[in-house]
Design a protein around this motif. Structure first.
Motif, PDB file in Angstrom:
ATOM      1  N   ARG A  48       1.667   5.167  25.480  1.00 24.87           N
ATOM      2  CA  ARG A  48       2.482   5.712  26.635  1.00 24.87           C
ATOM      3  C   ARG A  48       2.167   5.177  28.035  1.00 24.87           C
ATOM      4  O   ARG A  48       3.026   5.047  28.726  1.00 24.87           O
ATOM      5  N   ALA A  49       0.955   5.322  28.218  1.00 27.24           N
ATOM      6  CA  ALA A  49       0.464   5.091  29.573  1.00 27.24           C
ATOM      7  C   ALA A  49       0.820   3.504  30.014  1.00 27.24           C
ATOM      8  O   ALA A  49       1.248   3.424  31.096  1.00 27.24           O
ATOM      9  N   ALA A  50       0.924   2.908  28.998  1.00 26.98           N
ATOM     10  CA  ALA A  50       1.260   1.274  29.144  1.00 26.98           C
ATOM     11  C   ALA A  50       2.697   1.019  29.410  1.00 26.98           C
ATOM     12  O   ALA A  50       3.084  -0.076  29.890  1.00 26.98           O
ATOM     13  N   THR A  51       3.422   1.867  28.663  1.00 26.43           N
ATOM     14  CA  THR A  51       4.939   1.634  28.582  1.00 26.43           C
ATOM     15  C   THR A  51       5.614   2.265  29.289  1.00 26.43           C
ATOM     16  O   THR A  51       7.013   1.936  29.597  1.00 26.43           O
ATOM     17  N   ARG A  52       5.437   3.717  29.466  1.00 24.81           N
ATOM     18  CA  ARG A  52       6.315   4.634  30.163  1.00 24.81           C
ATOM     19  C   ARG A  52       6.483   4.353  31.619  1.00 24.81           C
ATOM     20  O   ARG A  52       5.448   3.792  32.350  1.00 24.81           O
ATOM     21  N   LEU A  53       7.786   4.677  32.060  1.00 29.43           N
ATOM     22  CA  LEU A  53       8.040   4.580  33.783  1.00 29.43           C
ATOM     23  C   LEU A  53       9.015   5.710  33.760  1.00 29.43           C
ATOM     24  O   LEU A  53      10.186   5.773  33.618  1.00 29.43           O
ATOM     25  N   GLY A  54       8.302   7.059  33.687  1.00 30.66           N
ATOM     26  CA  GLY A  54       9.067   8.255  33.747  1.00 30.66           C
ATOM     27  C   GLY A  54       9.498   8.531  32.444  1.00 30.66           C
ATOM     28  O   GLY A  54       9.153   7.855  31.461  1.00 30.66           O
ATOM     29  N   ALA A  55      10.630   9.210  32.378  1.00 33.72           N
ATOM     30  CA  ALA A  55      10.844   9.673  30.902  1.00 33.72           C
ATOM     31  C   ALA A  55      11.883   8.332  30.397  1.00 33.72           C
ATOM     32  O   ALA A  55      12.583   7.843  31.147  1.00 33.72           O
ATOM     33  N   PRO A  56      11.609   8.242  29.125  1.00 31.70           N
ATOM     34  CA  PRO A  56      12.368   7.077  28.455  1.00 31.70           C
ATOM     35  C   PRO A  56      14.172   7.593  28.462  1.00 31.70           C
ATOM     36  O   PRO A  56      14.200   8.564  28.542  1.00 31.70           O
TER      37      PRO A  56
END
Length: 282
Positions: free
Chosen positions: A98-106
Motif C-alpha cells: 500500500r505504501a508503495a502504490t497508493r496515492l490517496g484513496a484508489p
C-alpha cells in the motif's frame, strides 16, 4: 480551451472513441495513453506544481503509458509498478505494498461501463461491415444515425410496450441509453487550441517563426494552468466534503499535437489533469 472528463478504469473510452473518433464505436477499445501518444508526437511531460509531491517524479519528466494507466486508470502512484519491483521479497506485505502504490484513496471502478445500447449499435455496424454493406470505409454519420434509430425503437418498445410516436421520443431514448454508466472521474482533458489561422501560419512559416509561434502557444498554456492552480483548484475534506481546502497544485501530463485526426495542421495541447491533489498539510 475545451474540457472532457476522463473516467477511471476504461471509462475514458468515451473520450478516445466517441469524442475523438466522431462516434466511431466500431473502432473498439483505445487505451488512454495511445490516444495521446500513438501518432508519433513528442512524448508528453509531467507538469503542475503538484508533481513535486509525488516521490520519484519531477516536472518535465516524460509520461509513459504505464504511468498513465496507474494514475488515471486506478488512482495509484504513477510509479507503482517500479516501486513494487524495488521491494524485496521479504518486504512484500500488505502495508509495504500500500505504501508503495497508493496515492490517496484508489478510484472506485464500476462494472458495466458501456451501456447495452451502445454495445448493440456497435455490433450492428460491425455486422454490416462483415456483410460488405459498408465497404472498407468507416460507417458514415448517416449510417450510424440509422442504426441508432433502429436500436432506439427496439429499446423503447421493450421498455414501454409500444412504438415511439415521434422523433422526440426516439431522440430521448438515444440520449438516455447512450449516456455512459456511473464511473469515477479520474481527471479532465483540457485541450488548448489556438484559432485555425495560428496553426495555418505555423504550418507554412519558416522554422524560426514556427518555433516562436509554438513557444507562444506553450506560454499561453502555462498561463492558463497557473490561473487554474491559483483560482480554481481545491479539494474537500470532512464528512460529505464539508470543508473546502487549498492544495499544492495540479498533477498533469501535457501532450502537444501538431495535426488534427484528419491530418490538417492543428497545433494544440492536451493537458490530462489528474483528479488527485495534495493538501497543504501533505
Amino acid at each position: 480551451m475545451s474540457i472532457h472528463k476522463l473516467s477511471a478504469g476504461s471509462g475514458y473510452d468515451y473520450l478516445t472513441r466517441q469524442v475523438a473518433a466522431l462516434d466511431a464505436t466500431e473502432k473498439g477499445h483505445v487505451g488512454l495513453a495511445s490516444y495521446y501518444t500513438e501518432r508519433g508526437e513528442t512524448p508528453g511531460a509531467w507538469i503542475g506544481s503538484g508533481v513535486a509531491g509525488i516521490d520519484g517524479l519531477s516536472p518535465g519528466d516524460p509520461v509513459t503509458a504505464e504511468q498513465m494507466r496507474a494514475l488515471f486508470g486506478a488512482g495509484m502512484h504513477p510509479l507503482a509498478a517500479t516501486r513494487l519491483e524495488q521491494l524485496g521479497a521479504a518486504d512484500l506485505n500488505d502495508v509495504s505494498v500500500r505504501a508503495a502504490t497508493r496515492l490517496g484513496a484508489p478510484f472506485k471502478v464500476y462494472a458495466s461501463e458501456v451501456s447495452p445500447f451502445r454495445i448493440e449499435v456497435a455490433k450492428r455496424i460491425a455486422t454490416r461491415h462483415a456483410a460488405g454493406q459498408l465497404g472498407d470505409d468507416p460507417a458514415s454519420a448517416a449510417v450510424r444515425a440509422r442504426v441508432r434509430t433502429e436500436v432506439a425503437r427496439e429499446f423503447f418498445r421493450a421498455e414501454h410496450g409500444r412504438d415511439p410516436i415521434d422523433a422526440r421520443e426516439i431522440a430521448a431514448t438515444i440520449a438516455k441509453q447512450s449516456r455512459p454508466r456511473t464511473q469515477t472521474v479520474a481527471g479532465y482533458d483540457l485541450t488548448f487550441s489556438p484559432v485555425k489561422s495560428v496553426s495555418s501560419l505555423w504550418a507554412v512559416a519558416d522554422p524560426h517563426v514556427a518555433a516562436q509561434i509554438e513557444l507562444a502557444h506553450q506560454a499561453a498554456v502555462r498561463d492558463a494552468l497557473t490561473f487554474i492552480e491559483r483560482h480554481a483548484l481545491f479539494t474537500r475534506q470532512g464528512r460529505n466534503g464539508v470543508r473546502q481546502v487549498n492544495v499544492t497544485g495540479l498533477v498533469a501530463g501535457a501532450f502537444t499535437h501538431r495535426d488534427s485526426r484528419a491530418g490538417d495542421p492543428d497545433l494544440h495541447t492536451h493537458v490530462a489533469v489528474a483528479n488527485k491533489v495534495q493538501t497543504l498539510d501533505g
